[in-house]
Structures are given as C-alpha cells and as structure tokens.
Scaffold this active site. Structure first.
Site, PDB file in Angstrom:
ATOM      1  N   SER A  63       0.979  -1.200   0.128  1.00  0.00           N
ATOM      2  CA  SER A  63       0.025  -0.010   0.099  1.00  0.00           C
ATOM      3  C   SER A  63       0.774   1.335  -0.011  1.00  0.00           C
ATOM      4  O   SER A  63       2.045   1.277   0.698  1.00  0.00           O
ATOM      5  CB  SER A  63      -0.766  -0.129   1.316  1.00  0.00           C
ATOM      6  OG  SER A  63      -1.716   1.141   1.565  1.00  0.00           O
ATOM      7  N   TYR A 103      -1.504   6.124  -5.406  1.00  0.00           N
ATOM      8  CA  TYR A 103      -2.634   7.222  -5.557  1.00  0.00           C
ATOM      9  C   TYR A 103      -2.116   8.394  -6.291  1.00  0.00           C
ATOM     10  O   TYR A 103      -1.033   8.766  -6.220  1.00  0.00           O
ATOM     11  CB  TYR A 103      -3.068   7.814  -4.176  1.00  0.00           C
ATOM     12  CG  TYR A 103      -3.936   6.400  -3.621  1.00  0.00           C
ATOM     13  CD1 TYR A 103      -5.390   6.551  -3.844  1.00  0.00           C
ATOM     14  CD2 TYR A 103      -3.570   5.813  -2.492  1.00  0.00           C
ATOM     15  CE1 TYR A 103      -6.235   5.534  -3.042  1.00  0.00           C
ATOM     16  CE2 TYR A 103      -4.303   4.776  -1.816  1.00  0.00           C
ATOM     17  CZ  TYR A 103      -5.516   4.938  -2.112  1.00  0.00           C
ATOM     18  OH  TYR A 103      -6.391   3.675  -1.498  1.00  0.00           O
ATOM     19  N   THR A 124      -4.748   3.112  -7.709  1.00  0.00           N
ATOM     20  CA  THR A 124      -5.957   2.940  -7.420  1.00  0.00           C
ATOM     21  C   THR A 124      -6.940   4.458  -7.635  1.00  0.00           C
ATOM     22  O   THR A 124      -6.337   5.415  -7.485  1.00  0.00           O
ATOM     23  CB  THR A 124      -6.053   2.953  -5.770  1.00  0.00           C
ATOM     24  OG1 THR A 124      -5.485   1.693  -5.427  1.00  0.00           O
ATOM     25  CG2 THR A 124      -7.647   3.105  -5.085  1.00  0.00           C
ATOM     26  N   LYS A 177      -6.857  -0.107 -10.241  1.00  0.00           N
ATOM     27  CA  LYS A 177      -7.752  -0.655  -9.290  1.00  0.00           C
ATOM     28  C   LYS A 177      -8.845   0.144  -9.134  1.00  0.00           C
ATOM     29  O   LYS A 177      -8.840   1.297  -8.889  1.00  0.00           O
ATOM     30  CB  LYS A 177      -6.799  -0.871  -8.129  1.00  0.00           C
ATOM     31  CG  LYS A 177      -7.548  -1.595  -6.838  1.00  0.00           C
ATOM     32  CD  LYS A 177      -6.654  -1.797  -5.785  1.00  0.00           C
ATOM     33  CE  LYS A 177      -7.329  -2.664  -4.665  1.00  0.00           C
ATOM     34  NZ  LYS A 177      -8.339  -1.922  -4.170  1.00  0.00           N
ATOM     35  N   HIS A 182     -13.493  -0.925  -3.582  1.00  0.00           N
ATOM     36  CA  HIS A 182     -12.684  -0.711  -2.395  1.00  0.00           C
ATOM     37  C   HIS A 182     -13.038  -1.385  -1.080  1.00  0.00           C
ATOM     38  O   HIS A 182     -13.405  -0.818  -0.040  1.00  0.00           O
ATOM     39  CB  HIS A 182     -12.840   0.899  -2.093  1.00  0.00           C
ATOM     40  CG  HIS A 182     -11.424   1.612  -1.977  1.00  0.00           C
ATOM     41  ND1 HIS A 182     -10.585   1.899  -2.825  1.00  0.00           N
ATOM     42  CD2 HIS A 182     -10.947   1.713  -0.647  1.00  0.00           C
ATOM     43  CE1 HIS A 182      -9.653   2.690  -1.836  1.00  0.00           C
ATOM     44  NE2 HIS A 182      -9.575   2.528  -0.822  1.00  0.00           N
TER      45      HIS A 182
END
Length: 374
Positions: free
Chosen positions: A111, A135, A161, A237, A261
């Site tokens: 992440s 991100y 994402t 994603k 999510h």
C-alpha cells in the site's frame, strides 16, 4: 488465542480471532464499510447466490493451480491486496505480511499507506514478490517520483487506485472514535505535497467549493503516467463499469482490478462479482483481470475465475490473520484458501485453472452461459 481453543481452519475463524485481539475502534476501522455498508455486505453475498456445477469422473491426474499472470509464473491465483497500516493489527506490520507472501509465493501489493518502506520489505528473506500501489498525488511529479522509488526498490508492477478521489462516508468508523496513533505513519507519503483547501465561502460546500477536487485524477493523467513509464506493468484498481474498462484499454493499461474498495467508499455500488462479467465481456482477454472484495473461501475464488478473473486479491482477511497470529497465520490463511480451491476444482472436474469457465457454474446463476440442449 487461549491454549484450549481449536486452531483456525478457515478465513472466518481468523476474523473471530482478530476481533478478540483488537480494540473496538481498530476493529471498526478494519471492518467498516461505507455508509449503511450495503456494498460491503453484498460483496460476500454475491458468492453465496451462485452455485457450482458438480461434474464427476473427470480426469484429474496432474492437477495444479499454477498460472502465468502478466509474465509472472505463480503457484496459485491469489495475491495480497494493498491495505493500509498493518502496524495497527500486529507489531511486525507489513514485514510480517511480506514474509508470509514470500513463504507462500504470493505477490504482495504494498500500500502507498504502508507503515514500512518498500525498500525494507524488498530486503526480507525470500525475497517477496512486491507490487506497489499508487494514488495520484496533488503534484503529478510526486506521483511519478513515488512510482520510480517503488520500481527502484524492485516492485514488479504498479497499481494505481482510481476509485477514491475522496474518502467514503464510514459511519461505523466515525462512531467508534477511531484515531490513527502517532506511532503509525504512511511512510511513502511523507514529504509529498498534500492537497490544501481554499476557504469555503458562506453557504459553500466543504468539498466542492474548497478546491480539494481540483487535483482529482482524470483519464489524461492515466495516459500521461503510461507515457512516462514505458514498459512498466501498470494496472488500474477500482474499475466497476465496462465503459471504464474500455477507457483503460485505450490507454494501454496492462491489467484491470475489479474493485469497489471493499465497500468502503461509495455505498450501494454493485458487488465486484456482479460487476465482473460485464467487464470481462468487453475486455475479451486483451489484458488480465483481477478481482477483490468479499473472498472468504476457495469456492469464492473458483466462482471469480469462472466469471472472468485470472486471479483474486485478499484484503481484510489478510489483516484478520495478521492480527491473530502474524506471519505464520497469514501464510496459513493463504495455504488454507489454496487448499479449498483445490478441493473445489477436484469436485467440479477442473484439473487446471484453464478448465474453470462459466460452465463451472449452474446456468441459472451465470450470466455468461446458458444450459445447452441435448
């Protein structure tokens, strides 16, 4: 876990143990979905609504779960999804998750909100096969810098994402009073320029009139990032709509992850398993498709593969196991789900993953097939 307790045998057992280990506020952070949590519940319910098709007396000699995913030779169709702040549930944090990933030959998508640097994870024994989640940052040069940092550390792919330009409304988490401890930090985001809000005029919207959405990513940003990272596997994603899947293909994306999510952003979105067939029908095998959301059994994995996914991601269940027992528990969970998948394959007559198809589901449960007259 009390000494007298039976060892965990499935993903749900780990969820029970995790709830016993964690304080109520941390448990609420981990489990909460958006708003009324309709989508979060639907993710799991979608699997229960579909039934496997029993086939007998099929040849099973040499059966296996191996696959090639975007050039990676994998032992099984399971990956670890990007989830934030593993240190909230276990002191060894993301390092424990990465060790379990290495032990089970499972790709781990680190992440962007990890509390452990990817450089540290890349040096662990194994070594683990690491991907990295991105991100889009306020300054696009920060997004690129983060991507290059991950690649320099050995990340095999990047996962952008795209379904959370703002956080969802998580009432259960709000009611719990959860606050991130000072000891937990998103180490990859430190030093990057955060979004800053403009003063909101009287009667204005704190979201729409503050400028916080001015830097929200668009398809132009996807095309730009793709051009800046030629040859780097780049996945999106958070795709739930077939039209968005086609937009991704137009921008030369290497793979699509069907995700809502975990039901944590916009409530009343469809379950990922329900969205999958429509996306698979337009992608037509041009890029691989992964899926997350609600997977708790090996039969769930088989159903996802039958409806068009090449592999699946585990999110909350990984954190459940991590909270319950660290790296050994995470490794055991993955092996347990792989074992359940193997049993399901044997009992549906599927010798390899290539044998799993819409025909593996009852025709009444599968929008991609219908019963064939004889």
């Amino acid at each position: 876990m009390p000494a007298s307790a039976l060892p965990p045998n499935c993903a749900q057992d780990y969820a029970v143990l995790a709830q016993q280990q964690l304080d109520p506020a941390t448990w609420a952070w981990l489990e909460s979905g958006g708003a009324d949590e309709i989508t979060a519940r639907a993710n799991q319910a979608a699997y229960a609504r579909r039934h496997l098709r029993s086939r007998v007396l099929r040849p099973l000699a040499g059966a296996h779960t191996r696959l090639n995913l975007a050039g990676l030779a994998l032992h099984h169709p399971i990956l670890i999804a990007p989830t934030a702040w593993h240190g909230l549930v276990h002191p060894e944090a993301e390092s424990a998750t990465a060790l379990a990933a290495a032990a089970t030959h499972t790709p781990y998508i680190v992440s962007a909100q990890s509390g452990t640097p990817i450089e540290t994870l890349a040096t662990l024994p194994g070594p683990p096969c690491l991907w990295f989640q991105l991100y889009a940052q306020t300054r696009r040069e920060d997004t690129l810098a983060l991507a290059l940092r991950a690649l320099a550390a050995g990340a095999r792919a990047l996962v952008l994402t795209v379904d959370a330009p703002v956080n969802g409304v998580r009432n259960a988490e709000q009611r719990s009073g959860f606050r991130l401890p000072d000891s937990i930090r998103s180490v990859h985001l430190q030093g990057l320029s955060p979004a800053t809000a403009r003063p909101v005029p009287p009667g204005g919207s704190p979201l729409f009139d503050s400028g916080l959405l001015d830097a929200a990513p668009t398809w132009d940003d996807i095309a730009s990032l793709r051009a800046q990272l030629p040859g780097t596997p780049l996945w999106l994603k958070g795709i739930l709509d077939p039209d968005d899947a086609l937009m991704a293909l137009d921008r030369q994306i290497d793979g699509i992850i069907v995700s809502n999510h975990g039901g944590r952003c916009l409530d009343t979105l469809p379950a990922t398993l329900d969205a999958l067939p429509g996306i698979a029908s337009v992608v037509q095998g041009r890029v691989p498709i992964l899926l997350d959301g609600g997977i708790r059994r090996g039969t769930d994995i088989l159903k996802a593969l039958a409806l068009g996914a090449q592999a699946v991601l585990l999110g909350r269940s990984i954190l459940h196991a991590l909270a319950a027992g660290g790296a050994p528990a995470v490794a055991h969970l993955i092996q347990t789900l792989r074992g359940e998948l193997e049993v399901a394959m044997a009992l549906t007559g599927c010798r390899t993953l290539a044998d799993i198809s819409p025909d593996s589901l009852l025709s009444t449960d599968c929008p991609m097939r219908s019963a064939q007259p004889r």
